[in-house]
Design a protein around this motif. Structure first.
Motif, PDB file in Angstrom:
ATOM      1  N   GLU A  99      42.675  29.413  -5.111  1.00 40.14           N
ATOM      2  CA  GLU A  99      41.550  30.229  -5.064  1.00 40.14           C
ATOM      3  C   GLU A  99      41.345  31.377  -4.479  1.00 40.14           C
ATOM      4  O   GLU A  99      41.461  31.250  -3.037  1.00 40.14           O
ATOM      5  CB  GLU A  99      40.113  29.346  -5.338  1.00 40.14           C
ATOM      6  N   LEU A 107      42.744  21.990  -2.869  1.00 41.76           N
ATOM      7  CA  LEU A 107      42.559  23.443  -2.965  1.00 41.76           C
ATOM      8  C   LEU A 107      43.009  24.325  -1.726  1.00 41.76           C
ATOM      9  O   LEU A 107      42.860  23.811  -0.654  1.00 41.76           O
ATOM     10  CB  LEU A 107      41.065  23.536  -2.976  1.00 41.76           C
ATOM     11  N   ARG A 135      35.421  20.405  -9.855  1.00 39.25           N
ATOM     12  CA  ARG A 135      36.774  19.737  -9.723  1.00 39.25           C
ATOM     13  C   ARG A 135      37.056  19.442  -8.320  1.00 39.25           C
ATOM     14  O   ARG A 135      36.467  19.758  -7.401  1.00 39.25           O
ATOM     15  CB  ARG A 135      37.717  21.007 -10.170  1.00 39.25           C
ATOM     16  N   GLN A 136      37.990  18.326  -8.147  1.00 47.43           N
ATOM     17  CA  GLN A 136      38.268  17.806  -6.898  1.00 47.43           C
ATOM     18  C   GLN A 136      39.795  17.671  -6.990  1.00 47.43           C
ATOM     19  O   GLN A 136      40.470  17.020  -7.714  1.00 47.43           O
ATOM     20  CB  GLN A 136      37.552  16.539  -6.601  1.00 47.43           C
ATOM     21  N   THR A 137      40.232  18.532  -6.137  1.00 50.77           N
ATOM     22  CA  THR A 137      41.936  18.693  -5.864  1.00 50.77           C
ATOM     23  C   THR A 137      42.391  19.063  -4.711  1.00 50.77           C
ATOM     24  O   THR A 137      41.400  19.342  -3.722  1.00 50.77           O
ATOM     25  CB  THR A 137      42.413  19.529  -7.087  1.00 50.77           C
ATOM     26  N   ASN A 139      42.645  16.407   1.466  1.00 53.65           N
ATOM     27  CA  ASN A 139      41.111  16.165   0.687  1.00 53.65           C
ATOM     28  C   ASN A 139      40.612  14.660   0.868  1.00 53.65           C
ATOM     29  O   ASN A 139      39.608  14.475   1.140  1.00 53.65           O
ATOM     30  CB  ASN A 139      41.556  16.356  -0.862  1.00 53.65           C
ATOM     31  N   ALA A 166      35.766  21.880   0.306  1.00 52.71           N
ATOM     32  CA  ALA A 166      36.044  21.711  -0.834  1.00 52.71           C
ATOM     33  C   ALA A 166      37.725  21.925  -0.523  1.00 52.71           C
ATOM     34  O   ALA A 166      38.660  21.527  -1.384  1.00 52.71           O
ATOM     35  CB  ALA A 166      35.703  22.431  -1.761  1.00 52.71           C
ATOM     36  N   SER A 167      38.021  22.838   0.510  1.00 47.56           N
ATOM     37  CA  SER A 167      39.587  23.083   0.386  1.00 47.56           C
ATOM     38  C   SER A 167      40.407  22.331   1.351  1.00 47.56           C
ATOM     39  O   SER A 167      39.902  21.572   2.448  1.00 47.56           O
ATOM     40  CB  SER A 167      39.761  24.563   0.948  1.00 47.56           C
ATOM     41  N   TYR A 182      34.768  24.045  -7.029  1.00 48.42           N
ATOM     42  CA  TYR A 182      35.373  22.783  -6.469  1.00 48.42           C
ATOM     43  C   TYR A 182      34.311  22.110  -5.472  1.00 48.42           C
ATOM     44  O   TYR A 182      33.585  22.398  -4.839  1.00 48.42           O
ATOM     45  CB  TYR A 182      36.458  23.243  -5.618  1.00 48.42           C
ATOM     46  N   TYR A 183      34.558  20.670  -5.572  1.00 47.92           N
ATOM     47  CA  TYR A 183      33.609  19.738  -4.704  1.00 47.92           C
ATOM     48  C   TYR A 183      34.106  19.531  -3.311  1.00 47.92           C
ATOM     49  O   TYR A 183      35.261  19.497  -3.121  1.00 47.92           O
ATOM     50  CB  TYR A 183      34.028  18.299  -5.624  1.00 47.92           C
TER      51      TYR A 183
END
Length: 576
Positions: A160, A123, A119-121, A265, A174-175, A34-35
């Motif tokens: 995750e 998280l 991926r970017q979401t 994000n 990323a989270s 994850y980004y």
């Protein structure tokens, strides 16, 4: 015989490559793919020699557009030592190509390559003592709230399970939220500090207190009963849940709290933007306005077309027109150039700006730094930062509030991508290629510890224990809709709020005054900027904000330069 030699050579080359690969391995990119900003690259590097060696590591991250950002660092390993490392790398969303190289004294001994689709979401990270605990926690989060909220979580969030805690706070960038449901005794001190740094830097940290079984972790924030909407810690929010028995964890990810998860994000990506600080204090190039250019061209046309030929006709020397027109054109061009050049910088300059976010219970602050390096001449400038802060964003632009012509040209022209080679320190270094009359912005994030904080020592009585002097300060009480414009505050000084007449933050007719496009930030005082919503992470509860001339990020340039230092300190307060 020739075939034997070819076989032996092939075996030796294959063996050498296998040995090299065993000396350096990429184990993870981002946070399990994850980004984040920056994204972590986890490596395992081994010293193949029996003697201590200085290992030079280089990690390059590229994408399909052939953009590449590089990070280099030097690590000293004892004979045969193997070590796991985490390096911050500026990456790109989507497919990335990672190449890691290791060498010592110019001798190559390890390389690894990795390909990942980042991926970017939104998280949600789960850190649990067992898989069953994580499954229960995920179920409570997914199935809490209304039907619409459940559908939104299914579409906009990902989960995750992380059983390898990180050693640096930026590795969690990323989270959107981290749920800790494992004994804190299993975490090393660096891993505990990483979670706290993630929280202070804008993260949402959820503690299941029965599972962590450690009252010492963030103890200053765990003495009073837990608040349903969380508690402000620096720039982030801390949530405390007793356990998984009565489904209280689901409430953290429902109703108004869910909007914060979805916005997290965006917050990570934009937390390095310092609002009005660069507009008010950073070096600004005053490019000609369109009106000024039109006046200049009109004057030129009148002089060339009317006065020039009127004078020549008066002296009956019209044949000299070709000479006078060229001379006047050169004169106007020189005047245009020198008039504009007189407002350009004559020295290299470093604008060192910072936002600090504290709360009333700790002197530890999350820090967003902005460095603007401006140049009077074409030069490669080496920027050295003697601080563990990490680079999060970098942008070169000629856009200015007064440069309508430049802005139009930039919108119509192709946008140039810039590549960066960052050497991790201390000091961390990056080289900037500056053109004449240009500037370059660098953004970093870190953690800074003050000597104290701003807090209430009595009802309506504030004390400044940060060790900094505030030239401008304001106290905002959103619960009472009151703004107090404070006088200058010296270190250790106290101020009685009852002696100051407050102003309403919002009125019935106008909820808030928003920024106009033509706002001159250099003429706006801090209270007016607060009313316009220009202060970042301010908008609820009780907040103190003050402008100071420090502390500064320790930065050096390899050229003689002037430096200006300005900081904005924001403190989330609690009434005692």
């Amino acid at each position: 015989m020739r075939r034997v030699l070819w076989c032996i050579s092939f075996v030796l080359v294959l063996a050498a490559s296998l040995i090299a690969d065993s000396n350096l391995r990429i184990t993870d990119v981002g946070l399990h793919g994850y980004y984040g900003t920056p994204s972590a690259v986890r490596l395992i590097v081994r010293n193949p020699s029996s003697q201590p060696q200085l290992i030079h590591l280089q990690v390059a991250a590229g994408n399909e557009n052939e953009d590449t950002n590089t990070v280099t660092t030097d690590v000293t390993l004892s004979g045969g030592e193997q070590r796991a490392l985490e390096l911050p790398v500026l990456m790109f969303v989507g497919k990335v190509f990672i190449t890691a190289d290791a060498s010592s004294a110019g001798t190559f001994f390890g390389q690894d390559k990795h390909e990942e689709v980042l991926r970017q979401t939104n998280l949600i990270v789960l850190m649990c003592a067992s898989e069953n605990v994580c499954k229960t926690a995920q179920s409570q989060i997914q199935f809490s709230g209304t039907i619409e909220e459940r559908a939104d979580k299914n579409r906009q969030t990902a989960f995750e399970m992380v059983d390898d805690p990180r050693d640096h706070w930026w590795a969690y960038s990323a989270s959107s939220a981290v749920v800790v449901a494992m004994p804190m005794t299993k975490l090393a001190p660096a891993q505990r500090d990483a979670l706290e740094g993630f929280l202070r830097s804008g993260g949402r940290l959820v503690l299941l207190e029965d599972e962590i079984a450690d009252p010492s972790f963030l103890s200053a924030y765990r003495t009073a009963p837990a608040l349903p909407n969380g508690e402000r810690v620096g720039k982030g929010t801390l949530f405390r849940v007793s356990g998984l028995g009565a489904n209280p964890l689901g409430d953290v990810f429902a109703s108004r709290n869910l909007a914060g998860v979805f916005a997290q994000n965006y917050t990570w990506q934009n937390s390095n933007r310092l609002g009005f600080l660069p507009r008010r204090f950073a070096t600004s190039f005053d490019f000609p306005r369109l009106r000024w250019v039109l006046i200049w061209l009109t004057s030129y046309t009148v002089v060339i077309g009317v006065l020039n030929f009127a004078v020549l006709r008066h002296f009956r020397r019209l044949e000299f027109g070709w000479i006078s027109m060229c001379g006047l054109a050169l004169l106007f061009a020189a005047g245009f150039y020198f008039s504009s050049a007189s407002r350009r910088p004559r020295n290299f300059r470093l604008d060192n700006l910072a936002n600090y976010y504290l709360d009333a219970r700790s002197p530890l602050a999350a820090a967003d730094y902005n460095l603007r390096v401006s140049a009077p001449d074409r030069r490669d400038v080496l920027v050295s930062v003697a601080d563990p802060a990490v680079f999060t964003y970098s942008n070169q632009t000629g856009g200015e509030p007064n440069s309508q012509i430049w802005a139009e040209m930039n919108r119509q022209g192709p946008q140039v991508r810039h590549q960066y080679d960052i050497h991790l320190g201390p000091p961390s270094q990056v080289e900037l290629s500056l053109l004449k009359w240009s500037f370059h912005d660098l953004d970093l994030q870190g953690v800074h510890e003050f000597s104290g904080t701003v807090h209430f020592v009595a009802p309506n009585r504030l004390r400044n224990d940060t060790g900094q002097r505030f030239g401008e300060a304001v106290y905002l009480d959103y619960t009472s809709n009151a703004l107090y414009a404070l006088p200058a505050l010296a270190p250790s000084e106290e101020i009685q709020l009852d002696a100051i007449t407050p102003r309403p933050i919002r009125t019935k007719d106008q909820k808030q005054i928003w920024t106009g496009a033509d706002l001159d930030y250099s003429k706006q005082a801090l209270p007016e900027l607060a009313l316009r919503g220009e202060l970042p992470f301010v908008g609820a509860g009780r907040v103190f904000a003050g402008l100071s001339d420090g502390p500064a990020l320790p930065v050096e340039l390899n050229v003689p330069h002037q430096q200006s230092v300005h900081s904005l300190v924001i403190v989330a307060l609690e009434q005692q």
